[in-house]
Scaffold this active site. Structure first.
Site, PDB file in Angstrom:
ATOM      1  N   HIS A 175      71.634 -19.579  71.094  1.00 10.41           N
ATOM      2  CA  HIS A 175      73.023 -19.215  70.790  1.00 10.41           C
ATOM      3  C   HIS A 175      73.900 -19.199  72.034  1.00 10.41           C
ATOM      4  O   HIS A 175      75.133 -19.161  71.943  1.00 10.41           O
ATOM      5  CB  HIS A 175      73.067 -17.839  70.107  1.00 10.41           C
ATOM      6  N   ASP A 180      76.619 -23.057  68.821  1.00  3.74           N
ATOM      7  CA  ASP A 180      77.302 -22.165  67.889  1.00  3.74           C
ATOM      8  C   ASP A 180      76.661 -22.267  66.509  1.00  3.74           C
ATOM      9  O   ASP A 180      76.124 -23.313  66.126  1.00  3.74           O
ATOM     10  CB  ASP A 180      78.788 -22.524  67.792  1.00  3.74           C
TER      11      ASP A 180
END
Length: 424
Positions: free
Chosen positions: A396, A400
């Site tokens: 992450h 995204d």
């Protein structure tokens, strides 16, 4: 009599020290030339150390789990001849690890990398008194034969040179076991209070360190998508029927590799490495797909290089070659490093959902679950379709959530409409 001292050989590529993973001999054993003495572990691969001489083991230079420098004394062997001390490095290491794949990420099963179910050996012939971690001498073909028969090779008495287990020994073991098939099974219900402590060394320690490092450093998140693989399974069956004899059988894996290659054209951020110390993301044009492969010594990730330039059959052949090399312990360091994105699977035992751990410094790993037939509603009608989940994980810090979802949905679209895999 003389003493031949074998020193830890130079494995190559600037490696100054290795971990002693396992001894295959003990003090007092008689050994022959080319017999495997020990396994040592580099950063990536398990390496067998063979004996350059015939003789009797009189001293071991280390304990399993110990890190030893190149050039340090590995083993001392008493040999015929003059009484002076002789020294040498071990001969060129032979990479031959146990080949028993576990039910994760092999490449010859139907959905993806998992070994076909094997029958348990219900018959047991006369057992040999070997230690639980002792590896008997046997060729890769004999190991594969024993695996297919469900036989624990360490229980089989070998009649070949230096106790090597032969194909005939497996047959004798089975034949003897048939006469014992009616033995009482009451012992299966006896109370047990035994305990076993297993030292975490060698490949298992390397895997543990890498998995812990990955989960501590990366910001993992997973995304699961359901895919209808009916059409691509029909295409795979058609291609195998038409070209299987001349070009080789196709599993689902090369189709998945192709889908990755095509989807990455629109999502280049997935084919990347993240240097979290330098805070630099490197996106790569070349698609080097790591294919997670389970071996008896642990999980390895051989790499299909330049998958973007390979046809289905080229990918299939390379996947098969690399998987066999990894399971046999013969994969080179280069073949086990350099991936840009990883494909992993539990194959036929893949369950419904999994949460793969990233193969750092990569930022994406695509996990494949098993194929199941289920009733689905298609254009208002309930029909039976072949369904499969992709359970994939991402870093992450780099990827995204929306981009991850769109990437997996792009793979879904390619697999559900397989003609689009080949439309340029």
């Amino acid at each position: 009599m003389g003493t031949h001292v074998i020193k830890m050989p130079d494995i190559g590529e600037g490696i100054a020290e290795v971990e002693l993973s396992q001894w295959h001999v003990k003090v007092g054993d008689l050994v022959v030339e080319d017999q495997v003495l020990a396994d040592v572990m580099t950063d990536k691969a398990m390496v067998d150390i063979p004996s350059p001489v015939h003789g009797k083991v009189i001293a071991l230079g280390g304990q399993p789990g110990e890190v030893m420098a190149v050039g340090s004394v590995l083993i001392s062997i008493e040999v015929e001849g003059a009484g002076n001390l002789k020294e040498s490095a071990a001969p060129a290491p032979v990479k031959e690890a146990p080949i028993a794949p576990k039910a994760e990420a092999t490449v010859e099963s139907k959905p993806v990398a998992a070994a076909a179910p094997r029958p348990a050996a219900v018959c047991q012939g006369p057992m040999v008194a070997r230690e639980a971690d002792e590896r008997p001498l046997a060729s890769p073909a004999v190991r594969k034969h024993a695996l297919d028969l469900g036989i624990q090779l360490r229980l089989v008495r070998g009649t070949g040179p230096a106790g090597r287990v032969l194909h005939e020994d497996l047959e004798a073991y089975l034949a003897q076991g048939q006469s014992n098939a009616s033995a009482p099974i009451a012992a299966a219900y006896a109370q047990r209070n035994d305990e076993e402590q297993i030292q975490v060394i060698g490949m298992r320690r390397k895997i543990a360190q890498r998995m812990q490092d990955a989960t501590q450093r990366a910001a993992h998140f997973s995304y699961v998508e359901e895919i209808d693989v009916t059409a691509i399974e029909e295409l795979r069956a058609h291609l195998n029927e038409k070209h299987g004899a001349s070009r080789g059988k196709l599993t689902l894996l090369p189709f998945l590799v192709r889908a990755l290659v095509v989807a990455l054209r629109d999502f280049p951020q997935m084919n990347a490495r993240y240097d979290d110390e330098a805070q630099v993301i490197t996106r790569l044009g070349a698609v080097h797909v790591g294919v997670a492969t389970q071996s008896d010594v642990g999980l390895m990730v051989p790499v299909v290089r330049h998958a973007e330039a390979r046809s289905l059959w080229d990918s299939a052949a390379e996947i098969s070659r690399l998987a066999n090399a990894a399971r046999n312990g013969k994969a080179s360091r280069d073949e086990l490093s350099g991936s840009t994105i990883t494909l992993t699977s539990l194959g036929a035992l893949g369950g419904i959902v999994s949460t793969p751990v990233l193969n750092l410094p990569e930022v994406a790993i695509v996990g494949v679950n098993k194929i199941v037939e289920r009733p689905m509603v298609v254009k208002g009608q309930v029909v039976i379709r072949k369904m499969m989940n992709l359970s994939s994980s991402f870093d992450h810090r780099v990827v995204d959530g929306m981009d991850a979802a769109l990437f997996i949905q792009a793979i879904r679209g390619l697999l559900e409409q397989p003609a689009t895999l080949f439309v340029e």
